[in-house]
Structures are given as structure tokens and as C-alpha cells.
Design a protein around this motif. Structure first.
Motif, short mmCIF file in Angstrom:
data_model
loop_
_atom_site.label_atom_id
_atom_site.label_comp_id
_atom_site.label_asym_id
_atom_site.label_seq_id
_atom_site.Cartn_x
_atom_site.Cartn_y
_atom_site.Cartn_z
N ASP A 1 0.84 -1.20 0.00
CA ASP A 1 0.00 0.00 0.00
C ASP A 1 0.88 1.25 0.00
O ASP A 1 1.96 1.26 0.59
N VAL A 2 0.40 2.28 -0.68
CA VAL A 2 1.14 3.53 -0.78
C VAL A 2 0.22 4.67 -0.35
O VAL A 2 -0.95 4.70 -0.72
N GLU A 3 0.77 5.59 0.43
CA GLU A 3 0.02 6.76 0.85
C GLU A 3 0.89 8.00 0.66
O GLU A 3 2.08 7.98 0.98
N GLY A 4 0.32 9.06 0.12
CA GLY A 4 1.08 10.27 -0.11
C GLY A 4 0.26 11.31 -0.85
O GLY A 4 -0.93 11.10 -1.14
N PRO A 5 0.89 12.43 -1.19
CA PRO A 5 0.18 13.48 -1.92
C PRO A 5 -0.14 13.04 -3.33
O PRO A 5 0.63 12.34 -3.97
N GLY A 6 -1.30 13.45 -3.81
CA GLY A 6 -1.68 13.05 -5.16
C GLY A 6 -2.99 13.68 -5.60
O GLY A 6 -3.51 14.59 -4.95
N ILE A 7 -3.51 13.17 -6.68
CA ILE A 7 -4.76 13.68 -7.25
C ILE A 7 -5.69 12.52 -7.54
O ILE A 7 -5.25 11.39 -7.80
N VAL A 8 -6.98 12.81 -7.49
CA VAL A 8 -8.02 11.84 -7.81
C VAL A 8 -8.73 12.31 -9.08
O VAL A 8 -9.08 13.48 -9.20
N ILE A 9 -8.92 11.41 -10.01
CA ILE A 9 -9.54 11.73 -11.30
C ILE A 9 -10.77 10.85 -11.47
O ILE A 9 -10.70 9.63 -11.29
N GLU A 10 -11.87 11.47 -11.81
CA GLU A 10 -13.09 10.71 -12.08
C GLU A 10 -13.37 10.70 -13.58
O GLU A 10 -13.36 11.75 -14.23
N VAL A 11 -13.61 9.53 -14.10
CA VAL A 11 -14.01 9.36 -15.50
C VAL A 11 -15.52 9.15 -15.50
O VAL A 11 -16.01 8.18 -14.90
N ARG A 12 -16.24 10.04 -16.15
CA ARG A 12 -17.70 9.94 -16.14
C ARG A 12 -18.26 10.32 -17.51
O ARG A 12 -17.57 10.95 -18.32
N PRO A 13 -19.50 9.93 -17.77
CA PRO A 13 -20.11 10.27 -19.07
C PRO A 13 -20.27 11.78 -19.21
O PRO A 13 -20.48 12.49 -18.23
N SER A 14 -20.17 12.25 -20.43
CA SER A 14 -20.36 13.68 -20.68
C SER A 14 -21.81 14.07 -20.47
O SER A 14 -22.73 13.24 -20.57
N ALA A 15 -22.00 15.36 -20.17
CA ALA A 15 -23.36 15.86 -19.93
C ALA A 15 -24.24 15.70 -21.16
O ALA A 15 -25.44 15.40 -21.05
N GLU A 16 -23.66 15.86 -22.36
CA GLU A 16 -24.44 15.74 -23.59
C GLU A 16 -24.93 14.31 -23.80
O GLU A 16 -26.06 14.08 -24.22
N SER A 17 -24.06 13.33 -23.51
CA SER A 17 -24.47 11.94 -23.70
C SER A 17 -25.58 11.56 -22.74
O SER A 17 -26.49 10.79 -23.09
N VAL A 18 -25.54 12.12 -21.52
CA VAL A 18 -26.60 11.84 -20.55
C VAL A 18 -27.90 12.51 -20.98
O VAL A 18 -28.98 11.91 -20.92
N THR B 1 -13.06 5.96 -10.76
CA THR B 1 -12.00 6.89 -10.36
C THR B 1 -10.62 6.31 -10.64
O THR B 1 -10.43 5.09 -10.68
N MET B 2 -9.67 7.22 -10.80
CA MET B 2 -8.25 6.88 -10.91
C MET B 2 -7.49 7.75 -9.92
O MET B 2 -7.85 8.90 -9.70
N LYS B 3 -6.43 7.20 -9.36
CA LYS B 3 -5.63 7.92 -8.38
C LYS B 3 -4.17 7.95 -8.83
O LYS B 3 -3.66 6.97 -9.37
N ILE B 4 -3.53 9.10 -8.58
CA ILE B 4 -2.11 9.25 -8.90
C ILE B 4 -1.41 9.84 -7.68
O ILE B 4 -1.76 10.94 -7.25
N ILE B 5 -0.45 9.13 -7.14
CA ILE B 5 0.36 9.62 -6.03
C ILE B 5 1.73 10.00 -6.55
O ILE B 5 2.37 9.23 -7.28
N SER B 6 2.18 11.18 -6.20
CA SER B 6 3.49 11.69 -6.62
C SER B 6 4.45 11.74 -5.43
O SER B 6 4.05 11.51 -4.28
N ALA B 7 5.69 12.07 -5.72
CA ALA B 7 6.70 12.11 -4.66
C ALA B 7 6.47 13.24 -3.68
O ALA B 7 6.86 13.15 -2.51
N SER B 8 5.86 14.33 -4.13
CA SER B 8 5.62 15.48 -3.26
C SER B 8 4.36 16.20 -3.73
O SER B 8 3.86 15.95 -4.83
N LEU B 9 3.87 17.09 -2.88
CA LEU B 9 2.69 17.87 -3.24
C LEU B 9 2.99 18.78 -4.43
O LEU B 9 2.11 19.01 -5.27
N THR B 10 4.22 19.27 -4.51
CA THR B 10 4.61 20.11 -5.65
C THR B 10 4.52 19.33 -6.95
O THR B 10 4.03 19.83 -7.97
N GLU B 11 5.00 18.07 -6.94
CA GLU B 11 4.91 17.24 -8.14
C GLU B 11 3.45 16.94 -8.49
O GLU B 11 3.10 16.87 -9.68
N SER B 12 2.61 16.78 -7.47
CA SER B 12 1.19 16.54 -7.73
C SER B 12 0.55 17.76 -8.39
O SER B 12 -0.30 17.63 -9.27
#
Length: 239
Positions: free
Chosen positions: A96-113, A175-186
Motif C-alpha cells: 500500500d502507498v500513501e502520499g500526496p496526489g490527485i483523484v480523477i473521475e471518469v464519467r459520461p459527458s453531460a451531452e451523452s446523458v 476513479t483513478m488515483k495518482i500519487i506523486s513524490a511530493s505535493l509540488t509534483e502533484s
């Protein structure tokens, strides 16, 4: 006499025509020119330089490990081996890895809905292009729909369903998650992905990338499967 002259003239024309044919064959159309623009070439050069840099980093790490083993006494060799094994487990995504990063959600576009367009899963090609965008940065940890993605991972189409490590990727949203070495890299990763043309690729497939602001701490689970050793065997003590 006229027949002799006519024959000689015909022979000369034949030679001249033969020489012209040889000259024409020797001046064939040159090979197809490289029509890529300067920015495409610069991008490919940058990718190759990054790959070269990664190889040099790996070589330095291996040299560092070798020098560490050479400088250790027999009592500390076991500890160094254990640390190396732990490091390899981390690189293989088993922990398991814990650290600074970003969370990305992949969802349908508003037009398709709004238009009731059937929601389909993300294609392997699109997911691979996203991973390639993330690969522009080093030292990150990636999770796709709860599935740990490493250099040993694969993205494939199995029976019409996109899979990561042989496991099905959910139909958006996920969702997708990306953890970087530091908050600056994130933050750098966030700014790059926010301005990346990869959004257009997703939009063409009726999908949206919702990239959230960098967080100080997110967690990514380790790869659940165990690694089995098929070839190496531990020697009995004393051998």
C-alpha cells in the motif's frame, strides 16, 4: 548506301534511348520525405530523452545497490537483502502507498446523458493514451478503478471489455488515483493534465475527465495477488 546510313542512325538512337533509360532509373524518385512538423519531432525527441533519463536512473540505482553489498560485512548482508526485497515489492506494486496526489473521475459527458446515449466502457486505446500522458512524469503511483497499475501491468480488450491486469474496468463513472513524490509534483501533474489535449480524446468517446485538486494524502492499495517464485530456490544454510 541509304540503307546503311538508316541502319546506323537507328542503332545510334537505340543506344541513346538505352542510355536515357539507364539515366532515368538512376534518378528515381527519392525516398518519401519526413513530413512531420518541428513540434512533432521535438515531442518524440523529448520522449526518447525521458526514456534515456529513466534508464540512467535505473543504472545508478543498480550501481548503488551493488556498491552497498560490496561495502557490507557478512552480518549486514541479510539486512541489505531484506531492504532490497522490500524495495522490489514496492516497485512491483505489492504494498500500500500513501502520499500526496490527485483523484480523477471518469464519467459520461453531460451531452451523452441529456440525449440518452448508451454509456459504454472506456476503450483500451483511450486508457493507454491516458497512461502515456501520466508517464511523462517519473516517480508516481497509479491506480485505475481500484486496480494497481505498474510497469508489469497490461491494458487489454478481453471479450469486448477493457481490462487492467486481467480485471474488468468498470463502466464510467469510475476513479483513478495518482500519487506523486511530493505535493509540488502533484500540482505539476494536475496542471499538465488539466491543460492536456487528452480531454478531447475522452470527449470524442462521450467521456469527461474530472481532475480534482491535489490532496496532501491519498491512499492506493497494493496489488492483491501474490508473487510466486517458480525457478529460484533457497539453498540450505552452510552451502
Amino acid at each position: 548506301m541509304k540503307k546503311v546510313i538508316h541502319w546506323k542512325f537507328t542503332f545510334i538512337l537505340l543506344i541513346v534511348g538505352f542510355m536515357i533509360a539507364i539515366q532515368y532509373n538512376s534518378m528515381k524518385t527519392p525516398e518519401e520525405r519526413d513530413t512531420r512538423d518541428i513540434w512533432t519531432i521535438r515531442h518524440e525527441l523529448s520522449t526518447e530523452k525521458q526514456f534515456h533519463s529513466e534508464l540512467l536512473s535505473e543504472i545508478r540505482e543498480l550501481d548503488k545497490t551493488i556498491n552497498t553489498y560490496k561495502s557490507l560485512s557478512d552480518e549486514n548482508t541479510g539486512k541489505a537483502l531484506a531492504e532490497t526485497v522490500d524495495n522490489l515489492y514496492r516497485q512491483a506494486g505489492m504494498t500500500d502507498v500513501e502520499g500526496p496526489g490527485i483523484v480523477i473521475e471518469v464519467r459520461p459527458s453531460a451531452e451523452s446523458v441529456a440525449f440518452g446515449t448508451p454509456i459504454t466502457g472506456i476503450s483500451p486505446d483511450l486508457l493507454t493514451r491516458f497512461v502515456n500522458e501520466v508517464n511523462r512524469y517519473n516517480g508516481f503511483t497509479l491506480e485505475i478503478d481500484g486496480k494497481r497499475f505498474t510497469t508489469l501491468s497490461s491494458i487489454r480488450d478481453i471479450n469486448g471489455i477493457t481490462t487492467v491486469n486481467g480485471l474488468n474496468v468498470s463502466t464510467p463513472p469510475f476513479t483513478m488515483k495518482i500519487i506523486s513524490a511530493s505535493l509540488t509534483e502533484s500540482e505539476k501533474m494536475y496542471n499538465y493534465l488539466a491543460a492536456s489535449p487528452i480531454h478531447d480524446d475522452f470527449y470524442l468517446d462521450n467521456l469527461l475527465l474530472d481532475i480534482r485538486k491535489p490532496e496532501a494524502s491519498i491512499e492506493i492499495r497494493g496489488f492483491p495477488e501474490k508473487l510466486y517464485n517458480q525457478y529460484l530456490k533457497e539453498l540450505p544454510k552452510g552451502e
